[in-house]
Design a protein around this motif. Structure first.
Motif, PDB file in Angstrom:
ATOM      1  N   VAL A  78       0.839  -1.212   0.000  1.00  0.00           N
ATOM      2  CA  VAL A  78       0.000   0.000   0.000  1.00  0.00           C
ATOM      3  C   VAL A  78       0.865   1.250   0.000  1.00  0.00           C
ATOM      4  N   THR A  79       1.874   1.268   0.853  1.00  0.00           N
ATOM      5  CA  THR A  79       2.753   2.439   0.966  1.00  0.00           C
ATOM      6  C   THR A  79       3.465   2.717  -0.349  1.00  0.00           C
ATOM      7  N   ARG A  80       3.885   1.649  -1.039  1.00  0.00           N
ATOM      8  CA  ARG A  80       4.630   1.801  -2.290  1.00  0.00           C
ATOM      9  C   ARG A  80       3.721   2.175  -3.465  1.00  0.00           C
ATOM     10  N   GLU A  81       2.565   1.539  -3.550  1.00  0.00           N
ATOM     11  CA  GLU A  81       1.715   1.683  -4.734  1.00  0.00           C
ATOM     12  C   GLU A  81       0.759   2.878  -4.681  1.00  0.00           C
ATOM     13  N   PHE A  82       0.462   3.370  -3.479  1.00  0.00           N
ATOM     14  CA  PHE A  82      -0.515   4.467  -3.383  1.00  0.00           C
ATOM     15  C   PHE A  82      -0.036   5.476  -2.337  1.00  0.00           C
ATOM     16  N   PRO A  83       1.168   6.046  -2.530  1.00  0.00           N
ATOM     17  CA  PRO A  83       1.758   6.930  -1.516  1.00  0.00           C
ATOM     18  C   PRO A  83       0.959   8.203  -1.280  1.00  0.00           C
ATOM     19  N   GLU A  84       0.158   8.603  -2.270  1.00  0.00           N
ATOM     20  CA  GLU A  84      -0.609   9.838  -2.120  1.00  0.00           C
ATOM     21  C   GLU A  84      -1.856   9.668  -1.249  1.00  0.00           C
ATOM     22  N   ALA A  85      -2.207   8.435  -0.946  1.00  0.00           N
ATOM     23  CA  ALA A  85      -3.401   8.172  -0.140  1.00  0.00           C
ATOM     24  C   ALA A  85      -3.054   8.156   1.349  1.00  0.00           C
ATOM     25  N   GLN A  86      -4.023   8.577   2.162  1.00  0.00           N
ATOM     26  CA  GLN A  86      -3.893   8.373   3.605  1.00  0.00           C
ATOM     27  C   GLN A  86      -4.024   6.876   3.858  1.00  0.00           C
ATOM     28  N   PHE A  87      -3.125   6.308   4.632  1.00  0.00           N
ATOM     29  CA  PHE A  87      -3.135   4.867   4.893  1.00  0.00           C
ATOM     30  C   PHE A  87      -3.336   4.633   6.384  1.00  0.00           C
ATOM     31  N   LEU A  88      -4.466   4.014   6.731  1.00  0.00           N
ATOM     32  CA  LEU A  88      -4.798   3.749   8.124  1.00  0.00           C
ATOM     33  C   LEU A  88      -4.916   2.251   8.350  1.00  0.00           C
ATOM     34  N   LYS A  89      -4.496   1.802   9.528  1.00  0.00           N
ATOM     35  CA  LYS A  89      -4.602   0.390   9.890  1.00  0.00           C
ATOM     36  C   LYS A  89      -5.469   0.268  11.140  1.00  0.00           C
ATOM     37  N   PHE A  90      -6.602  -0.392  10.992  1.00  0.00           N
ATOM     38  CA  PHE A  90      -7.566  -0.552  12.081  1.00  0.00           C
ATOM     39  C   PHE A  90      -7.583  -2.004  12.559  1.00  0.00           C
ATOM     40  N   LEU A  91      -7.491  -2.176  13.861  1.00  0.00           N
ATOM     41  CA  LEU A  91      -7.614  -3.498  14.465  1.00  0.00           C
ATOM     42  C   LEU A  91      -9.071  -3.720  14.868  1.00  0.00           C
ATOM     43  N   VAL A  92      -9.640  -4.834  14.424  1.00  0.00           N
ATOM     44  CA  VAL A  92     -11.004  -5.191  14.816  1.00  0.00           C
ATOM     45  C   VAL A  92     -10.921  -6.077  16.054  1.00  0.00           C
ATOM     46  N   LEU A  93     -11.593  -5.647  17.125  1.00  0.00           N
ATOM     47  CA  LEU A  93     -11.556  -6.353  18.400  1.00  0.00           C
ATOM     48  C   LEU A  93     -12.961  -6.758  18.831  1.00  0.00           C
ATOM     49  N   ASP A  94     -13.073  -7.955  19.343  1.00  0.00           N
ATOM     50  CA  ASP A  94     -14.324  -8.444  19.925  1.00  0.00           C
ATOM     51  C   ASP A  94     -14.390  -7.939  21.365  1.00  0.00           C
ATOM     52  N   ALA A  95     -15.365  -7.078  21.668  1.00  0.00           N
ATOM     53  CA  ALA A  95     -15.456  -6.467  22.992  1.00  0.00           C
ATOM     54  C   ALA A  95     -15.668  -7.485  24.105  1.00  0.00           C
ATOM     55  N   THR A  96     -16.172  -8.668  23.763  1.00  0.00           N
ATOM     56  CA  THR A  96     -16.438  -9.660  24.801  1.00  0.00           C
ATOM     57  C   THR A  96     -15.162 -10.341  25.303  1.00  0.00           C
ATOM     58  N   THR A  97     -14.019 -10.098  24.652  1.00  0.00           N
ATOM     59  CA  THR A  97     -12.766 -10.712  25.093  1.00  0.00           C
ATOM     60  C   THR A  97     -12.125  -9.943  26.244  1.00  0.00           C
ATOM     61  N   GLY A  98     -12.631  -8.751  26.549  1.00  0.00           N
ATOM     62  CA  GLY A  98     -12.148  -7.999  27.709  1.00  0.00           C
ATOM     63  C   GLY A  98     -10.668  -7.657  27.634  1.00  0.00           C
ATOM     64  N   GLN A  99      -9.965  -7.861  28.762  1.00  0.00           N
ATOM     65  CA  GLN A  99      -8.564  -7.440  28.852  1.00  0.00           C
ATOM     66  C   GLN A  99      -7.663  -8.127  27.825  1.00  0.00           C
ATOM     67  N   ASN A 100      -8.039  -9.313  27.332  1.00  0.00           N
ATOM     68  CA  ASN A 100      -7.238  -9.984  26.308  1.00  0.00           C
ATOM     69  C   ASN A 100      -7.140  -9.137  25.043  1.00  0.00           C
ATOM     70  N   ALA A 101      -8.151  -8.277  24.838  1.00  0.00           N
ATOM     71  CA  ALA A 101      -8.137  -7.391  23.679  1.00  0.00           C
ATOM     72  C   ALA A 101      -6.958  -6.424  23.737  1.00  0.00           C
ATOM     73  N   VAL A 102      -6.573  -6.038  24.944  1.00  0.00           N
ATOM     74  CA  VAL A 102      -5.447  -5.107  25.100  1.00  0.00           C
ATOM     75  C   VAL A 102      -4.143  -5.764  24.669  1.00  0.00           C
ATOM     76  N   SER A 103      -3.950  -7.037  25.043  1.00  0.00           N
ATOM     77  CA  SER A 103      -2.721  -7.731  24.640  1.00  0.00           C
ATOM     78  C   SER A 103      -2.698  -7.964  23.131  1.00  0.00           C
ATOM     79  N   GLN A 104      -3.860  -8.245  22.532  1.00  0.00           N
ATOM     80  CA  GLN A 104      -3.940  -8.366  21.076  1.00  0.00           C
ATOM     81  C   GLN A 104      -3.525  -7.060  20.408  1.00  0.00           C
TER      82      GLN A 104
END
Length: 298
Positions: free
Chosen positions: A209-235
């Motif tokens: 992504v960084t190489r092929e589309f440098p003019e775009a804003q590039f964001l990385k979002f982690l999807v977390l299951d809220a029911t996992t609680g504190q384990n989500a923080v370690s993930q």
């Protein structure tokens, strides 16, 4: 139902537990060391980390002593203000166009469904969207994503099962650039955060992504299951080390009785929550709001 109503309703299980314990605490204790110890325990029982709970209670104690106030309403409002500040320590990124958002996470957290809902969010804002089906390992993953893309009325770029995920991303970016697309949403295969080789594959996709589309804003979002609680923080910690996360999307918030780990995500890891899933419907993904989350929490 309003945005506030959805978040508050989703946090009902968490709020009921916290509010009941706070009520009992105020009924039996005046402000003092025992009170603050129990307040800390209440926060920890709602999955606020020990470190964040200690910081919050210490700030409440300093403010309450400084103001010489022992009123329940004052202390509750003070607690809400401090918790809201914890959430706002990690500011939500402002979306700029063109934008590429890559979604990462472990298996079973609801990435594919989330991408469909995020696509619908951008479409509702009159933005053009292309979805890249870069989860080429899970059987029928691209078919599932195709269903969500159709519901959101957006384009999808996909290859055969077993294809190189980076090749899918390359084609999706090429297509998006040619068409002047506003947003590219990239689905990736679920991976255990302890598997180093899978995390390196994510880093390869990041580089494409960084190489092929440098003019775009590039964001990385982690999807977390809220029911996992504190384990989500370690993930979140491990994925952040691998690809430098820009935000979190919480799914299944309506299924958890311990939503306090969100404060630790924002305060300790400095990763903001961007969207929150509050139900199964297409429109049940809402932008995160710190004030409304706290009102739903307590």
């Amino acid at each position: 139902m309003s945005l506030f109503g959805k978040i508050k309703d989703a946090l009902k299980k968490t709020r009921e537990g916290v509010s009941t314990k706070l009520r009992l605490l105020f009924a039996k204790n005046k402000l003092g060391e025992e009170f603050y110890d129990e307040l800390e325990e209440i926060l920890i029982s709602a999955d606020v980390s020990v470190r964040t709970a200690e910081e919050v209670v210490e700030e409440v104690k300093e403010e309450a002593i400084g103001g010489k106030v022992k009123d329940q309403a004052f202390v509750t409002d003070l607690l809400k203000d401090i918790l809201e500040e914890k959430l706002e320590e990690a500011p939500v990124p402002e979306i700029k166009y063109p934008c590429v958002i890559m979604f990462v996470g472990v298996n079973g957290v609801g990435k594919t469904t989330t991408i469909g809902k995020v696509a619908n969010h951008f479409v509702s804002q009159k933005k053009s969207v292309t979805v890249a089906a870069a989860d080429t390992f899970r059987a029928a993953a691209s078919d599932q994503l195709s269903v969500w893309a159709e519901r959101a009325n957006v384009r999808i770029v996909k290859h055969e099962e077993g294809s190189d995920p980076s090749a899918v991303i390359f084609d999706a970016l090429s297509s998006a650039k040619a068409r002047g697309t506003d947003v590219v949403l990239v689905d990736t295969a679920g991976r255990l955060h302890v598997k180093e080789n899978l995390m390196k594959e994510l880093q390869k996709m990041d580089r494409v992504v960084t190489r092929e589309f440098p003019e775009a804003q590039f964001l990385k979002f982690l999807v977390l299951d809220a029911t996992t609680g504190q384990n989500a923080v370690s993930q979140a910690r491990v994925f952040d080390e691998a690809v430098e996360l820009d935000g979190i999307v919480l799914t299944k918030l309506d299924g958890t009785a311990k939503g306090g780990f969100v404060f630790s995500l924002c305060s300790e890891l400095q990763i903001p929550v961007v969207f929150t899933g509050v139900g199964e419907k297409m429109e049940d993904l809402v932008p995160f709001d710190a004030e409304q989350f706290v009102e739903g929490f307590i």
